[in-house]
Design a protein around this motif. Structure first.
Motif, PDB file in Angstrom:
ATOM      1  N   LEU A 185      -2.678   1.155   9.380  1.00  8.26           N
ATOM      2  CA  LEU A 185      -2.890  -0.269   9.647  1.00  8.26           C
ATOM      3  C   LEU A 185      -1.920  -0.837  10.671  1.00  8.26           C
ATOM      4  O   LEU A 185      -2.257  -1.763  11.407  1.00  8.26           O
ATOM      5  CB  LEU A 185      -2.781  -1.065   8.346  1.00  8.26           C
ATOM      6  N   THR A 186      -0.711  -0.281  10.724  1.00  4.38           N
ATOM      7  CA  THR A 186       0.301  -0.794  11.648  1.00  4.38           C
ATOM      8  C   THR A 186       0.407   0.028  12.932  1.00  4.38           C
ATOM      9  O   THR A 186       1.232  -0.288  13.798  1.00  4.38           O
ATOM     10  CB  THR A 186       1.681  -0.850  10.965  1.00  4.38           C
ATOM     11  N   ASP A 187      -0.413   1.050  13.056  1.00  4.43           N
ATOM     12  CA  ASP A 187      -0.422   1.866  14.269  1.00  4.43           C
ATOM     13  C   ASP A 187      -0.712   0.957  15.466  1.00  4.43           C
ATOM     14  O   ASP A 187      -1.557   0.074  15.395  1.00  4.43           O
ATOM     15  CB  ASP A 187      -1.494   2.959  14.160  1.00  4.43           C
ATOM     16  N   LYS A 188      -0.022   1.187  16.574  1.00  5.65           N
ATOM     17  CA  LYS A 188      -0.188   0.316  17.743  1.00  5.65           C
ATOM     18  C   LYS A 188      -1.617   0.340  18.291  1.00  5.65           C
ATOM     19  O   LYS A 188      -2.051  -0.623  18.918  1.00  5.65           O
ATOM     20  CB  LYS A 188       0.815   0.670  18.835  1.00  5.65           C
ATOM     21  N   THR A 220       0.841  -1.196   0.000  1.00  9.70           N
ATOM     22  CA  THR A 220       0.000   0.000   0.000  1.00  9.70           C
ATOM     23  C   THR A 220       0.874   1.243   0.000  1.00  9.70           C
ATOM     24  O   THR A 220       2.086   1.168  -0.170  1.00  9.70           O
ATOM     25  CB  THR A 220      -0.944  -0.035   1.226  1.00  9.70           C
ATOM     26  N   GLU A 221       0.256   2.389   0.195  1.00  7.46           N
ATOM     27  CA  GLU A 221       1.014   3.626   0.298  1.00  7.46           C
ATOM     28  C   GLU A 221       1.242   3.951   1.778  1.00  7.46           C
ATOM     29  O   GLU A 221       0.675   3.305   2.665  1.00  7.46           O
ATOM     30  CB  GLU A 221       0.311   4.780  -0.440  1.00  7.46           C
ATOM     31  N   LYS A 222       2.075   4.937   2.013  1.00 13.72           N
ATOM     32  CA  LYS A 222       2.552   5.260   3.357  1.00 13.72           C
ATOM     33  C   LYS A 222       1.429   5.524   4.362  1.00 13.72           C
ATOM     34  O   LYS A 222       1.433   4.974   5.464  1.00 13.72           O
ATOM     35  CB  LYS A 222       3.492   6.467   3.297  1.00 13.72           C
ATOM     36  N   ASP A 247      12.771  -5.969  -1.567  1.00 13.13           N
ATOM     37  CA  ASP A 247      13.499  -6.982  -0.804  1.00 13.13           C
ATOM     38  C   ASP A 247      12.612  -8.185  -0.488  1.00 13.13           C
ATOM     39  O   ASP A 247      13.044  -9.339  -0.612  1.00 13.13           O
ATOM     40  CB  ASP A 247      14.057  -6.391   0.494  1.00 13.13           C
ATOM     41  N   GLN A 248      11.380  -7.925  -0.098  1.00 10.01           N
ATOM     42  CA  GLN A 248      10.461  -9.018   0.228  1.00 10.01           C
ATOM     43  C   GLN A 248      10.119  -9.834  -1.010  1.00 10.01           C
ATOM     44  O   GLN A 248      10.078 -11.063  -0.956  1.00 10.01           O
ATOM     45  CB  GLN A 248       9.174  -8.475   0.858  1.00 10.01           C
ATOM     46  N   LEU A 249       9.916  -9.177  -2.142  1.00  9.14           N
ATOM     47  CA  LEU A 249       9.624  -9.899  -3.384  1.00  9.14           C
ATOM     48  C   LEU A 249      10.813 -10.767  -3.802  1.00  9.14           C
ATOM     49  O   LEU A 249      10.631 -11.888  -4.274  1.00  9.14           O
ATOM     50  CB  LEU A 249       9.247  -8.924  -4.489  1.00  9.14           C
ATOM     51  N   LYS A 250      12.015 -10.247  -3.608  1.00  9.05           N
ATOM     52  CA  LYS A 250      13.221 -11.047  -3.906  1.00  9.05           C
ATOM     53  C   LYS A 250      13.292 -12.272  -3.022  1.00  9.05           C
ATOM     54  O   LYS A 250      13.589 -13.374  -3.475  1.00  9.05           O
ATOM     55  CB  LYS A 250      14.479 -10.199  -3.742  1.00  9.05           C
ATOM     56  N   LEU A 307       3.354  -3.528   3.849  1.00  9.66           N
ATOM     57  CA  LEU A 307       4.553  -2.879   3.325  1.00  9.66           C
ATOM     58  C   LEU A 307       4.176  -1.685   2.468  1.00  9.66           C
ATOM     59  O   LEU A 307       3.235  -1.757   1.676  1.00  9.66           O
ATOM     60  CB  LEU A 307       5.357  -3.869   2.476  1.00  9.66           C
ATOM     61  N   TRP A 308       4.938  -0.598   2.608  1.00  9.02           N
ATOM     62  CA  TRP A 308       4.708   0.583   1.780  1.00  9.02           C
ATOM     63  C   TRP A 308       6.007   1.224   1.306  1.00  9.02           C
ATOM     64  O   TRP A 308       6.015   2.005   0.379  1.00  9.02           O
ATOM     65  CB  TRP A 308       3.840   1.610   2.494  1.00  9.02           C
ATOM     66  N   LYS A 309       7.105   0.883   1.911  1.00 10.89           N
ATOM     67  CA  LYS A 309       8.397   1.433   1.485  1.00 10.89           C
ATOM     68  C   LYS A 309       8.909   0.623   0.303  1.00 10.89           C
ATOM     69  O   LYS A 309       8.985  -0.613   0.370  1.00 10.89           O
ATOM     70  CB  LYS A 309       9.401   1.392   2.633  1.00 10.89           C
ATOM     71  N   THR A 310       9.268   1.316  -0.764  1.00 15.26           N
ATOM     72  CA  THR A 310       9.648   0.658  -2.016  1.00 15.26           C
ATOM     73  C   THR A 310      10.747  -0.374  -1.827  1.00 15.26           C
ATOM     74  O   THR A 310      10.627  -1.507  -2.313  1.00 15.26           O
ATOM     75  CB  THR A 310      10.092   1.715  -3.054  1.00 15.26           C
TER      76      THR A 310
END
Length: 93
Positions: free
Chosen positions: A60-63, A52-54, A84-87, A76-79
């Protein structure tokens, strides 16, 4: 536990949580947010990864909401993190 929705009714839980967190932060809900929230509501409970975007990623990840942890979905939102995750998933070096 009594009074906690938990993983039950994820569509309602995620949508209500996102709207509540946006209001709690004093932000406005834009037209685009409605579509973003719908994507999150339908994907998070059933997918391992959500790209997603930032802004939505931060919500969604806010505590206070913690949808990533609750539903076991990596948000994930950081390019570079996405690449890295796709790799890793593809087995690429």
């Amino acid at each position: 536990t009594e009074g906690k929705l938990g993983q039950e009714l994820p569509f309602a839980h995620i949508g209500a949580g996102l709207h509540a967190l946006v209001r709690y932060r004093g932000e406005k809900v834009s037209k685009g947010d409605i579509h973003d929230f719908m994507h999150a509501r339908t994907a998070l409970p059933y997918c391992n990864y959500f790209l997603t975007e930032k802004r939505l990623g931060n919500l969604l990840t806010d505590k206070l909401l913690g949808c990533d942890t609750l539903y076991g979905c990596r948000v994930l939102w950081k390019t570079q993190e996405i690449i890295d995750q796709l790799k890793r998933l593809s087995g690429a070096p």
